[in-house]
Design an enzyme around this catalytic site. Structure first.
Site, mmCIF file in Angstrom:
data_model
loop_
_atom_site.group_PDB
_atom_site.id
_atom_site.type_symbol
_atom_site.label_atom_id
_atom_site.label_comp_id
_atom_site.label_asym_id
_atom_site.label_seq_id
_atom_site.Cartn_x
_atom_site.Cartn_y
_atom_site.Cartn_z
ATOM 1 N N SER A 171 1.201 -0.806 0.210
ATOM 2 C CA SER A 171 0.079 0.688 -0.055
ATOM 3 C C SER A 171 1.001 1.354 -0.146
ATOM 4 C CB SER A 171 -1.288 -0.221 0.970
ATOM 5 O OG SER A 171 -1.620 -1.079 1.376
ATOM 6 N N GLY A 178 0.609 3.885 -1.589
ATOM 7 C CA GLY A 178 0.103 5.290 -1.495
ATOM 8 C C GLY A 178 -0.440 6.025 -0.239
ATOM 9 N N ASP A 179 -0.654 4.860 0.848
ATOM 10 C CA ASP A 179 -0.585 5.338 2.227
ATOM 11 C C ASP A 179 0.715 5.496 2.225
ATOM 12 O OD1 ASP A 179 -3.119 4.071 2.867
ATOM 13 O OD2 ASP A 179 -3.069 2.894 1.712
ATOM 14 N N SER A 180 1.825 4.450 2.132
ATOM 15 C CA SER A 180 2.496 4.970 3.479
ATOM 16 C C SER A 180 3.319 6.258 2.721
ATOM 17 C CB SER A 180 3.708 3.208 2.276
ATOM 18 O OG SER A 180 3.484 2.456 3.420
ATOM 19 N N ALA A 187 1.273 8.933 4.828
ATOM 20 C CA ALA A 187 2.054 9.092 6.083
ATOM 21 C C ALA A 187 3.301 9.609 6.009
ATOM 22 C CB ALA A 187 2.556 7.384 6.390
#
Length: 396
Positions: A165, A167-169, A172
């Site tokens: 994932s 995009g999430d990282s 973040a």
């Protein structure tokens, strides 16, 4: 040894990846992180991927150094606890859909009134403004909208996801940068907090290098290119005799000449048309074929040994087993031995970045659901009788 964020107090109200990953990094460098989870179920990440004794082993890495408090944010009592926590903390991290906190009476205006010094990280699919703000957005959607998914895979085939994932990282990491910038401004200037607005698609788009400038100037729409690096040559994955692949980045001018000498192609090394990258790009198929002919005659180990001796950037494609066995990972402290709550050994990633004077640390394991609820509420002055009543009514 002190860590750089000791004394910074954070409330994490995020779930799954983006918000919690940001809080994880901050906790590793000393921030005191209280993670708020729904009673009974907790963060859905507890049930993602492979489970041990009912809990994801991913949890051991994602939630280390945090405290877990269960709280029903839809209840008036839960919302009041948040207000009391906000009054005592520096940072709030949330990754709900825009408008969710406002519907609970916990929007920015209300929280800023309670604590003017508050820094609030808001991670969402599309940001807190714009025509798409109310759409639900996961990392995979952000990767597609940000331009990454279109470039992933082989030409003419279905675009593929990166495999994690990402995009999430990326969101973040942008969130961590934003929080640190906002804290710096607060503490160096007017003492006021602010909102850090991070959109998943924008975090991906920020990584897309020359994608937009090339389109705006040339009308060029960059296309997927498999294992090669378009516009930079040579840089590709080349098959070896044993069926494995060597990644070779011979795109520096002097590196290219050394590479051609190593593979026995002085004609290419001395060709003035190939002296710089733009010329090599125009003839990349011939160059790749020459390199591929050489790698195909040798095992991966022999190819890498020769390339390393010639100081040409090269490497193998690692899987999890390769990572776990690699001595460089071990020497750099990137594989850390830990334990799950029942004592089962588990290895988790080390800490990045590495600071020479104030390094990060893993102080305690990832918490059980609600492990610190009594401790935190007791510090707020909520007595045992009230806590028992709340437990009976599902508030905590």
């Amino acid at each position: 040894m002190k860590r750089p964020l000791e004394g910074v107090r954070i409330i994490e109200m995020g779930q799954l990846i983006a918000g919690p990953f940001a809080a994880k990094m901050l906790a590793e460098f000393g921030a005191d992180v209280i993670k708020i989870e729904p009673p009974g179920t907790g963060d859905p990440l507890r049930k993602w991927r492979l489970l041990h004794e009912g809990t994801s082993v991913w949890w051991a890495a994602q939630s280390r150094n945090k405290k877990s408090v269960t709280l029903n944010l839809r209840s008036p009592e839960g919302q009041q606890v948040v207000r009391e926590l906000i009054a005592q903390n520096d940072v709030l991290i949330e990754n709900f859909r825009p408008g969710t906190l406002e519907s609970w009476g916990l929007g920015w205006e209300e929280l800023q009134r309670i604590n003017p010094r508050l820094v609030m990280l808001r991670v969402s699919g599309y940001g807190q403004s714009g025509p798409y703000r109310d759409r639900p957005g996961f990392g995979a959607i952000g990767e597609a909208m940000g331009g990454l998914r279109h470039l992933s895979g082989e030409p003419g085939r279905t675009p593929v996801r990166v495999g994690i994932s990402i995009g999430d990282s990326l969101a973040a990491l942008h969130g961590v940068i934003g929080i640190l910038l906002a804290l710096r401004h607060r503490d160096q200037h007017d003492g006021q907090g602010q909102v850090v607005d991070v959109a998943l698609y924008e975090s991906v788009f920020n990584m897309m290098e020359s994608l937009l400038p090339e389109y705006s100037v040339f009308g060029a729409v960059r296309q997927p290119a498999g294992s090669s690096l378009p516009g930079i040559a040579p840089s590709n994955a080349y098959p070896c005799r044993d069926g494995r692949y060597a990644l070779i980045a011979g795109n520096g001018d002097s590196i290219f000449r050394r590479l051609m000498g190593l593979i026995g192609r002085p004609d290419l090394a001395d060709d003035p048309a190939l002296a710089q990258n733009d010329g090599r790009v125009n003839d990349v198929e011939r160059i790749d074929a020459a390199i591929g002919e050489w790698t195909a005659r040798h095992s991966l180990e022999d190819v890498l040994a020769a390339l390393n001796e010639a100081k040409i950037p090269a490497g193998r494609i690692y899987d999890a087993a390769d990572i776990a066995a690699d001595p460089h990972y071990q020497a750099r402290g990137m594989i850390v031995d830990a334990e799950l709550p029942d004592g089962t050994p588990v290895q988790v990633p080390g800490i990045v970045p590495k600071l020479s004077k104030t390094p990060g640390a893993i102080v305690h394991r990832a918490p059980a659901l609600g492990e610190h609820t009594d401790e935190v509420l007791d510090n707020l002055g909520v007595d045992a009788a009230t806590r028992n009543d709340w437990r009976g009514r599902g508030v905590i």
